[in-house]
Enzyme design. Structure first.
Site, PDB file in Angstrom:
ATOM      1  CB  CYS A  12      -0.934  -0.055   1.254  1.00 41.35           C
ATOM      2  SG  CYS A  12      -1.817   1.587   1.646  1.00 41.35           S
ATOM      3  CD1 TRP A  43      -6.432  -3.433   4.705  1.00 40.04           C
ATOM      4  CD2 TRP A  43      -4.539  -4.195   3.888  1.00 40.04           C
ATOM      5  NE1 TRP A  43      -6.136  -2.753   3.697  1.00 40.04           N
ATOM      6  CE2 TRP A  43      -4.921  -3.056   2.884  1.00 40.04           C
ATOM      7  CE3 TRP A  43      -3.724  -5.159   3.159  1.00 40.04           C
ATOM      8  CZ2 TRP A  43      -4.191  -2.930   1.877  1.00 40.04           C
ATOM      9  CZ3 TRP A  43      -2.755  -4.745   2.221  1.00 40.04           C
ATOM     10  CH2 TRP A  43      -3.249  -3.542   1.403  1.00 40.04           C
ATOM     11  CB  THR A  62      -7.481   1.911   5.590  1.00 36.32           C
ATOM     12  OG1 THR A  62      -7.686   2.935   6.802  1.00 36.32           O
ATOM     13  CG2 THR A  62      -8.714   2.241   4.808  1.00 36.32           C
ATOM     14  CB  VAL A  63      -2.685  -0.752   6.275  1.00 37.06           C
ATOM     15  CG1 VAL A  63      -3.375  -1.909   6.807  1.00 37.06           C
ATOM     16  CG2 VAL A  63      -2.717  -1.107   4.537  1.00 37.06           C
ATOM     17  CE1 TYR A  81      -5.461   3.061  -5.120  1.00 36.91           C
ATOM     18  CE2 TYR A  81      -3.724   4.955  -5.172  1.00 36.91           C
ATOM     19  CZ  TYR A  81      -4.240   3.494  -5.021  1.00 36.91           C
ATOM     20  OH  TYR A  81      -3.263   2.676  -4.160  1.00 36.91           O
TER      21      TYR A  81
END
Length: 344
Positions: free
Chosen positions: A50, A83, A117-118, A181
């Site tokens: 990521c 995740w 999220t990370v 993105y």
């Protein structure tokens, strides 16, 4: 195309819009949000795949926070749920004792309504997530964790340059970090072409800015360079093909390619990159863009170690500071995934 069960769908009609509502809690020297900086208390959960998490890996290395902020690494692939710690024995993080990162989110927010999220920082004693605000996280590493910086740590967010760093970061975020993105997740031709034009306008601006200066702001590495680097290093392996950002490869943009190689060869940058995990994440997780989930074999990576020639420009990487020590053995990227491993 609809996503498979438990598989996220990333493409929606029209323009891609990122959910930017992150957990705003901060870990600070004075503990004003209830979470004071304490060595050994918190666990940084990241994923090498990521780009947003990659920033935290770089800044943690550059500032020498490894001994005070432990690291949990998630695998490169995940489904709509979370995740996961599938790189660890038994698929369980050895400190937090969980398989799904979402368990740390739900421990604090039982009805957490957004994506898991990370990067995220987890309070290890309680097992609760503290924050996933990636933009603030690295700034706090520089400004709130100063008591625990290594000797010779660089000034990544110097007070005299903060206004300029913030200005550059805003444009890099909207046009490049998130811009790729917007290209990749555009829902129609018009949205894609508008995103494409904005992205390459910004890359041309960056090429012009970096033609006569070694770093984006000032004469040494700052937060601005960290934020741009994590997008540039993914450009040819992922964004050029997978996200259709194909006016030029990074390796065909001479200034940005030299700048990216300069940073890649700087301790703390390239040694955090795992190209294998990066490609697996994008090409497998984004099944609505790549339904076959075939991961490309290329590109060839040895070019990252070729001379860049930017030593002739004013400035040096660490200012009055020094390079970080090589990564600890448990955090080294395999040589098969990164030619920079040979430099460590």
């Amino acid at each position: 195309m609809s996503a498979e069960p438990n598989q996220s769908s990333y493409v929606e009609p029209g323009d891609f819009k990122r959910d930017t509502n992150y957990i705003p809690t901060r870990i600070t020297a004075d503990g004003r949000d209830g979470y004071p900086v304490e060595p050994g208390r918190y666990r940084l959960v990241a994923a090498r795949a990521c780009p947003w998490a990659n920033r935290t890996l770089i800044v943690r290395r550059l500032l020498g926070l490894e001994d005070v902020l432990s690291l949990g690494l998630c695998g490169p692939t995940h489904d709509v749920r979370s995740w996961t710690f599938d790189l660890d024995p038994g698929g369980v993080d050895p400190v937090l004792g969980i398989h799904f990162l979402r368990d740390a989110y739900l421990a604090r927010f039982p009805d957490y309504p957004r994506g898991i999220t990370v990067p995220a920082i987890v309070d290890a004693p309680s097992g609760q997530v503290v924050t996933n605000d990636f933009a603030q996280m690295t700034l706090d590493f520089s400004t709130e964790w100063t008591k625990y910086h290594r000797a010779g740590a660089p000034q990544l967010y110097p007070e005299a340059l903060r206004a300029e760093i913030d200005e550059v970061n805003r444009r890099v975020y909207t046009e490049v970090n998130n811009g790729v993105y917007r290209c990749g997740f555009a829902g129609d031709q018009e949205a894609y072409e508008a995103a494409y034009a904005r992205l390459f306008t910004a890359l041309d601006w960056l090429s012009e800015r970096l033609a006569t200066r070694r770093y984006l702001v000032g004469d040494s590495i700052t937060e601005a360079d960290v934020r741009l680097f994590t997008s540039l290093v993914r450009f040819d392996p992922v964004y050029h093909g997978h996200f259709k950002c194909n006016r030029s490869k990074l390796s065909e943009m001479p200034v940005l390619w030299a700048y990216a190689r300069d940073l890649f060869q700087t301790p703390g940058f390239g040694d955090t990159i795992d190209f294998t995990q990066i490609k697996r994440h994008y090409y497998i997780v984004h099944a609505d863009i790549n339904p076959t989930r075939i991961v490309p074999a290329g590109p060839e990576l040895s070019g990252w170690l070729t001379p860049h020639g930017r030593e002739s420009l004013p400035g040096n990487p660490f200012g009055d500071g020094t390079p970080p020590a090589p990564p600890v053995e448990s955090e080294r990227v395999p040589a098969s995934a990164n030619p920079a491993s040979a430099l460590s």
